[in-house]
Design an enzyme around this catalytic site. Structure first.
Site, PDB file in Angstrom:
ATOM      1  N   GLU A   1      31.102-107.185 -39.665  1.00 30.21           N
ATOM      2  CA  GLU A   1      32.497-107.317 -40.084  1.00 30.21           C
ATOM      3  C   GLU A   1      33.385-106.398 -39.261  1.00 30.21           C
ATOM      4  OE1 GLU A   1      31.376-107.997 -44.786  1.00 30.21           O
ATOM      5  OE2 GLU A   1      32.773-106.428 -44.218  1.00 30.21           O
TER       6      GLU A   1
ATOM      7  N   CYS B   1      39.264-101.841 -36.955  1.00 33.48           N
ATOM      8  CA  CYS B   1      38.085-101.109 -37.419  1.00 33.48           C
ATOM      9  C   CYS B   1      36.845-101.873 -36.947  1.00 33.48           C
ATOM     10  CB  CYS B   1      38.126-101.009 -38.942  1.00 33.48           C
ATOM     11  SG  CYS B   1      36.717-100.143 -39.618  1.00 33.48           S
TER      12      CYS B   1
ATOM     13  N   CYS C   1      23.456-100.670 -42.040  1.00 29.16           N
ATOM     14  CA  CYS C   1      23.439 -99.223 -41.866  1.00 29.16           C
ATOM     15  C   CYS C   1      22.241 -98.656 -42.616  1.00 29.16           C
ATOM     16  CB  CYS C   1      24.729 -98.599 -42.401  1.00 29.16           C
ATOM     17  SG  CYS C   1      24.808 -96.820 -42.107  1.00 29.16           S
TER      18      CYS C   1
ATOM     19  N   CYS D   1      24.762 -94.724 -48.078  1.00 35.75           N
ATOM     20  CA  CYS D   1      25.736 -94.015 -48.929  1.00 35.75           C
ATOM     21  C   CYS D   1      25.981 -94.865 -50.182  1.00 35.75           C
ATOM     22  CB  CYS D   1      27.048 -93.805 -48.186  1.00 35.75           C
ATOM     23  SG  CYS D   1      26.845 -92.874 -46.662  1.00 35.75           S
TER      24      CYS D   1
ATOM     25  N   CYS E   1      29.061 -97.304 -50.714  1.00 35.06           N
ATOM     26  CA  CYS E   1      29.326 -98.241 -49.615  1.00 35.06           C
ATOM     27  C   CYS E   1      28.438 -99.467 -49.742  1.00 35.06           C
ATOM     28  CB  CYS E   1      29.062 -97.526 -48.293  1.00 35.06           C
ATOM     29  SG  CYS E   1      28.992 -98.607 -46.882  1.00 35.06           S
TER      30      CYS E   1
ATOM     31  N   CYS F   1      33.837-102.320 -46.907  1.00 32.85           N
ATOM     32  CA  CYS F   1      32.942-102.617 -45.792  1.00 32.85           C
ATOM     33  C   CYS F   1      31.637-103.231 -46.298  1.00 32.85           C
ATOM     34  CB  CYS F   1      32.676-101.311 -45.067  1.00 32.85           C
ATOM     35  SG  CYS F   1      31.542-101.463 -43.733  1.00 32.85           S
TER      36      CYS F   1
HETATM   37  S1  SF4 Z   1      29.596 -95.259 -45.464  1.00 35.77           S
HETATM   38 FE1  SF4 Z   1      28.305 -97.097 -45.294  1.00 35.77          FE
HETATM   39  S2  SF4 Z   1      28.403 -97.685 -43.141  1.00 35.77           S
HETATM   40 FE2  SF4 Z   1      29.175 -95.567 -43.294  1.00 35.77          FE
HETATM   41  S3  SF4 Z   1      27.365 -94.271 -42.937  1.00 35.77           S
HETATM   42 FE3  SF4 Z   1      27.483 -94.562 -45.169  1.00 35.77          FE
HETATM   43  S4  SF4 Z   1      26.189 -96.370 -45.570  1.00 35.77           S
HETATM   44 FE4  SF4 Z   1      26.619 -96.338 -43.378  1.00 35.77          FE
END
Ligand code: SF4
Length: 350
Positions: free
Chosen positions: A90, A103, A110, A114, A117, A332
């Site tokens: 994306e 962006c 990933c 996190c 996210c 995201c």
């Molecule tokens: S916020 Fe999401 S994309 Fe960014 S490092 Fe953490 S898990 Fe990865």
């Protein structure tokens, strides 16, 4: 076949040399590919027909496929792109006070997980190549309205840019090269979750802005919401930021996602001030934007105001970043998750 968008200028020089061509040909091809956004080898009209014919069996210019575009009432455009191997990423165009920021995703998925996210929840697929990184910029240009131009680039989409270090450095070299994509160093920002050893290198290898996603003031809370903190705790991260070689009067941007009841208290604000003493920075406060299944809630306006006031009164430049594109699944990873859920349902029914 090799994609000409996968070569930096020094790499293209070596390719051209291997073909027995003069070095200026590399500059011509590089200019066509990255500066003039040529769609095909045939469109490079100041390169001899003979050379174009030599290039064609071995090289191509290939972009990424935009599969879906969502447009918010506030002008934010989010697009989902499909890559050659079926991976999906994306990217988001965000208009804001005369700027139009793109962006960019640095990885498909990933690995950092996190908790706030949605990309992190879906796991990691792979790193993106130079052509896939630059391809997001070219694809976004195809979505612009009349008279618009992309003014800023942030690597803040899917993925941890510093975990795709070499390709991100190569992308930045093309992106900020006047003979390449031509963006000013000052208008490009790379955002990291805090890969401490890479931050130290990055300060010497790149001359763009750095943003750090901090999001907590104690290791206990940060490790809970950002597992990377177990490997690189807050003290080491802050020490890396204090030693970061800032150039051209730049500052580091500290991103702080405010999550209700978790990191949005008056004590957190006071700890943040103490923590950042000695870091040349500005602070972005981002009220959490809940997504389906999220374990956290958006903080109420009063605690956001109180947090902001404490940090501001301590002398920091601090802004509350308005959520953009909330009506188009702007968190995201949301668009990709929805598209994959649709595909799974389609496959099940067919
Ligand atoms: S916020 Fe999401 S994309 Fe960014 S490092 Fe953490 S898990 Fe990865």
């Amino acid at each position: 076949m090799k994609n000409l968008r996968d070569f930096t200028y020094p790499e293209l020089l070596l390719e051209v040399e291997a073909l027995g061509e003069r070095p200026y040909r590399a500059a011509q091809i590089y200019g066509w590919v990255f500066h003039r956004d040529a769609a095909s080898i045939d469109s490079m009209t100041d390169i001899s027909m003979a050379l174009r014919e030599r290039l064609k069996p071995e090289y191509r210019i290939c972009g990424i496929d935009v599969l879906d575009v969502k447009r918010s009432e506030d002008g934010t455009r989010k697009f989902l792109s499909g890559l050659d191997d079926g991976a999906r990423i994306e990217s988001v165009l965000i208009p804001d006070e005369g700027r139009l920021t793109l962006c960019v995703s640095s990885q498909a998925g990933c690995a950092l997980g996190c908790l706030f996210c949605m990309t992190g929840a879906a796991g990691f697929t792979r790193d993106l190549s130079l052509s896939e990184l630059s391809g997001q910029v070219f694809a976004a240009r195809g979505l612009l309205d009349e008279g618009e131009r992309i003014t800023n680039i942030v690597l803040m989409g899917m993925g941890e840019p510093l975990n795709n270090y070499d390709n991100v450095i190569r992308f930045l070299s093309v992106l900020t090269d006047g003979k390449g994509m031509g963006f000013s160093h000052n208008r490009v920002t790379v955002s990291t979750a805090g890969v401490v050893p890479a931050i130290k290198r990055f300060g010497f290898d790149a001359n763009v802005n750095l943003a750090v996603s901090l999001n907590a003031t104690t290791d206990e809370v940060r490790s809970r919401i950002m597992p990377i903190n177990k490997k690189y705790p807050i003290a080491g991260l802050i020490s890396a930021l204090k030693g970061y070689p800032l150039k051209n009067k730049k500052y580091i941007t500290i991103e702080y996602e405010l999550i209700k009841g978790l990191n949005d208290t008056v004590d957190d604000a006071r700890r943040l001030i103490r923590l950042l003493r000695g870091v040349v920075c500005k602070i972005n406060l981002i009220p959490f934007n809940p997504f389906p299944g999220a374990a956290f809630e958006r903080p109420d306006a009063r605690s956001v105001d109180a947090f902001h006031g404490i940090v501001y009164d301590a002398g920091y430049t601090v802004i509350v970043r308005a959520g953009k594109g909330a009506d188009i699944e702007a968190a995201c990873g949301q668009l990709r998750a929805r598209s994959e859920a649709h595909e799974a349902a389609f496959n099940k029914n067919n």
